[in-house]
Every structure is written in C-alpha cells, then in structure tokens.
Design an enzyme around this catalytic site. Sequence first.
Site, short mmCIF file in Angstrom:
data_model
loop_
_atom_site.label_atom_id
_atom_site.label_comp_id
_atom_site.label_asym_id
_atom_site.label_seq_id
_atom_site.Cartn_x
_atom_site.Cartn_y
_atom_site.Cartn_z
N THR A 22 0.84 -1.20 0.00
CA THR A 22 0.00 0.00 0.00
C THR A 22 0.88 1.25 0.00
OG1 THR A 22 -1.52 -1.23 1.43
CG2 THR A 22 -1.97 1.10 1.16
N ARG A 26 7.94 -2.52 2.71
CA ARG A 26 8.01 -2.50 4.17
C ARG A 26 8.29 -3.91 4.67
NH1 ARG A 26 3.13 1.00 6.65
NH2 ARG A 26 3.85 2.65 5.27
N ASP A 282 2.21 10.21 13.60
CA ASP A 282 2.82 8.87 13.59
C ASP A 282 4.32 8.95 13.30
OD1 ASP A 282 2.65 9.54 10.90
OD2 ASP A 282 2.42 7.47 10.27
N ASP A 284 6.29 8.73 10.70
CA ASP A 284 6.84 9.57 9.63
C ASP A 284 6.07 10.87 9.44
OD1 ASP A 284 4.66 8.07 8.72
OD2 ASP A 284 5.28 8.28 6.64
N GLU A 368 -8.39 9.61 4.59
CA GLU A 368 -8.60 8.19 4.81
C GLU A 368 -8.99 7.98 6.27
OE1 GLU A 368 -6.24 5.25 2.40
OE2 GLU A 368 -4.66 6.61 3.05
N SER A 370 -7.90 5.95 8.18
CA SER A 370 -6.72 5.50 8.92
C SER A 370 -5.89 6.68 9.42
CB SER A 370 -5.89 4.58 8.04
OG SER A 370 -5.61 5.22 6.79
#
Length: 546
Positions: A22, A26, A282, A284, A368, A370
């Site tokens: 996404t 990672r 968060d 970053d 979003e 999230s």
Amino acid sequence: MSENRVPTVVSTVPFEDQKPGTSGLRKAVPVFQQPHYLENFVQSVFDSLPDHAGQTLVVGGDGRFLNVEATQTILRMAAANGIGRVLVGRSGLLSTPAVSCLIRKYKAYGGFVLSASHNPGGAEGDFGIKYNIGNGGPAPESLTETIFAASKTISRFLTVDAPHCDLAHLGDCRLGNTAVQVIDPVADYAALMESLFDFDAISALLKTPGFRMRFDAMHAVTGPYATEILEKRLGAPAGSVVNAVPLPDFGGGHPDPNLTHAADLVAALRGKDALDFGAASDGDGDRNMILGANAFVTPSDSLAIIAANSGLVPGYAGRLTGIARSMPTSRAADRVAAALGVPCFETPTGWKFFGTLLDAGKATFCGEESFGTGSDHVREKDGLWAVLYWLNILAKTRKPVGEILAAHWRAHGRDYYTRHDYEAIDADAAQALMRDLRSAHLTGRNLGGREVTLHDDFAYTDPVNGEKTAGQGIRVGFADGARLVFRLSGTGTSGATLRIYIERFEAAPERQGLDPQTALADLIAAAKEIAGIESRTGRTAPDVIT
Ligand code: G1P
Ligand code: ZN
C-alpha cells in the site's frame, strides 16, 4: 578525476519479495539487513527511471533504526547512478509530508522516504522505503510494478567507494559529481504551513490564558517540526509538545496516533480536568489524531469538518473544487460535498490514488479513515497540517472541539463509524475468508434486520488517467445506508491483518450521542457472523479498535 567518480559495479542476485505494498516496500529490519537487500531495491528504482541522470533527488526518513545507514547507502548509489544533486535532511530526518514539500518546491525529480510509517521501530521492528515521483506523491501502481519487475531480474547495482557524508551538520558534501546538500528538515515545511494558515489567530488562541493543548510526537519525526511550529513560531507554552525527540525505536512505543497506541494522550483529554486540545502524529508524520476535551474526532469526520470549514482558513477560502476519500472511509465527506455542490471521489485505500485527482485540480482535500488527512499543498497526507487546520478552526470559532463536532452532526447527520483489526492471523485462513466472502450470496438477504442491497469487490477506474485497480475490498451495503467493508492490509509485515470497517448513518440529533461501539453493535455482530471470524481465525475479539 577523483577515484570515487568511478562507479563500482557490484554483482547481485534478485530477492523475490520486493513488491511494494500500500505504501512502499516494508519489511522487518532483519530482512533489510540482508546483504544487498536495500541496494537491490534502490537500483531497481533507478533502473525503472531511465531519465534520472543529472536530476535532483530528496532523501530522508523518520529516524527509525537503519535510517542513517540506509541514507548513506542511497547517497552513494545516487552518485554512482549519475544523480546531479541530493537534498537530504539533517541527521537523515525528513517527515513524509516534508519530502513531498521539498520535491515540489525544488522541482526535484523524485525522492526516497525511509519509513515504515506507524509500524514499531528498533532492531526488532520494521523498516521501509518508498519512492515518490516529481509531483511529490507516492509512485503510482504502474511504476511500482515496473520497479518490482526490475527487482526480479536484477544482476548488479552501482555504488561509489567514498567516505560517509557528514549528515549531522548543515552543509555540502560531494560524492564524485554529485552534490549532496544537508538541509534543515523543518524550514521549508514550516514556511509552507505559515502560508496556508492564520498564524496570528492560532497564536492568539494558544496564548489565551486557560487554553491548554498537547501534541504528542510519539518519539518520532514530528518532534522537531511541532516544536518549531507550535512552540517557537506560534508561542504555545514550552512543553506543549511531548515525546519530541525522535528515537530509533520510538522509545519502545508504537508510533500510531489512535485511541489504542496514544493512550496517555487520550487519558489527558478525558475527565473533568481534560485539556482543550490534543493531537498526535505517527512515525513519519503523515498521520494525525485530533482530540478535544472528552471528544474524539474520527478521521472520517475530520475530513468532512475540514472541508465544511474551508472558508475559515486563508489557504483554502473560496477555492474548494472537490473532496476525495478512500473507499473504506465513512460517507461524512460525501454529505459535505453534496451540500457544497462539489464532487466527492471514492478511491482505493492508499494515498497514491489521490495524486492524479490533486494534480488535475479535481480534489482540494483528501482523507482516509486510517488517520490520514491532507490537501493539494503536498502529495502526501500530512499530520501537522491537520493539527494546524483544526487549531485554525478553533481559533476562528473559539468553540470547543466537542461543540464543533456536535454542530456538524446536527447540520449533516452523524456517520457512526468504527474499524476492527484482526492482526497477524494465518495468511491462508485470511485468504480463504476473503474468497468465501467474495463468492457468498448476500444480496437480498436479511442480516440482523437489514436487507443487503450491495455486495461487491471494490474496483476503481482513475477518472484522470483511466488506470484500473481491482480487488480493493469487499463491500456489503444495506438498504438503510449502513455498510460493512472487509479488506486485508497491504502494509502489515507478519501473517495477514483483516480490517473490518463498520458504519451507519444517524440523522436524528437526539440519537447522535451514543458510543460508536454501542451504536454499531448489531452491525459488528453481523460482520463477525458473515465472515466466520471465530471459526476461521480462532479470535473472539479484534486486536485494535479505532
Ligand atoms: C494502511 C491504511 C491506509 C493507509 C496506509 C498507509 O494500509 O489502512 O489507509 O494509506 O496504511 O499509511 P493497509 O495496511 O490497510 O493496507
Ligand atoms: Zn505514516
């Protein structure tokens, strides 16, 4: 000619698992520590960009374990691949939105973001790398597919034999023909924020006797940004920014600004002595959480309220063209868009899908569920931007967060919303669950008193460039507008993570004050039942509720 101008060609063999998810590639730190793992991916990016010679790149990360080593590796490889200039944040630090800001401001060719976002850091945590293109946004699917294909056939990478650049101090460093500039990670970003928001009004609010706020940087990259902007430029009392020093392991925490992982902050915003405003970002710096005294703003509502109040914010007043939200995000933004007579776009999960809409001027704000919100000022979601936007609203209205929320619901209705995550479940069980859910016959059925009127797997055609993306999540819609969405995470690094998104609309103000878990209890039960959560995963309750 100095020795380090000559690229060294190093033989390598492909790794099979370098498919960006996404949000970039990672993996657990030990995966990235395998010899050539990072180099292979970086070379695959350069090999996928035929016209990169002589161009400018931006490089920086969120300060997590491996950040500095990876930065040095990329600098040497950039030099060997003929990049003309690299802008790198001091100490290798740059927030994700700051990378986007720098790429755009200095018309760079692209940039590397070193981050695994909100995933834990440290030697046992995760690391990640993402390539952003010249508009400042994440590479589109077509490019990430090309990079993945290159990573499967790679046989060599290029580097130069040179000492490390001093990243601890501002200044210039030469690697062969490549100029490396170590820059202040905050200055350009802070200037951009100052151009968008009413800093005088926000400053007056923050200096108002009795107004108390806290920003929790979670020991991640936004510490230096928030300290400079909130405390130094806007005059918030010293100490308003907490956990402000970025640490390689984020102090052992999980740098995800939500009700579970930012528990200390949440506690400070509860009860009789609650602070007036609380926010967090968060790892970053692209996510945000907004809290008021005894009030939590869901990211879906935040997007809607930001759009509804654009007239209060200098950088946006009178120029809203449209709103975009990811498919699982609630429909609160759609209601605002309809009220304002602008379009609302529904995209697959992941910020990269907003890029074309922002570039084409079709959307001004994006969001979003999230904890991601942003606008056309950069091409990433932007945590501190959202915090400043809310402070701008508070400064102009002088109303508490809870009152702004309640007034918004009275005007537009409330979309009760929650997301339930089942983490690290068996990958095969998760695939089977999704497959069976996809092929189940649900349309027309009655589930817990509601008739199913929509059952599909979300597919998207980009309205700007026509790119098609399928398999983006199973939607189950009901006659009364309630909705369930099921999808598997594309950012997790162990097993599979099942996300279930649950929502329903409530128009009546007298019924808008419930706890979402209570308001959605019957839909939550229906979701667990049709997915067979317990029998397939052995889990009785989600790991994280947001
Ligand atoms: C998650 C979020 C998604 C966000 C992404 C990157 O992806 O759900 O909205 O864009 O992180 O921050 P997921 O793990 O669900 O694929
Ligand atoms: Zn992030």
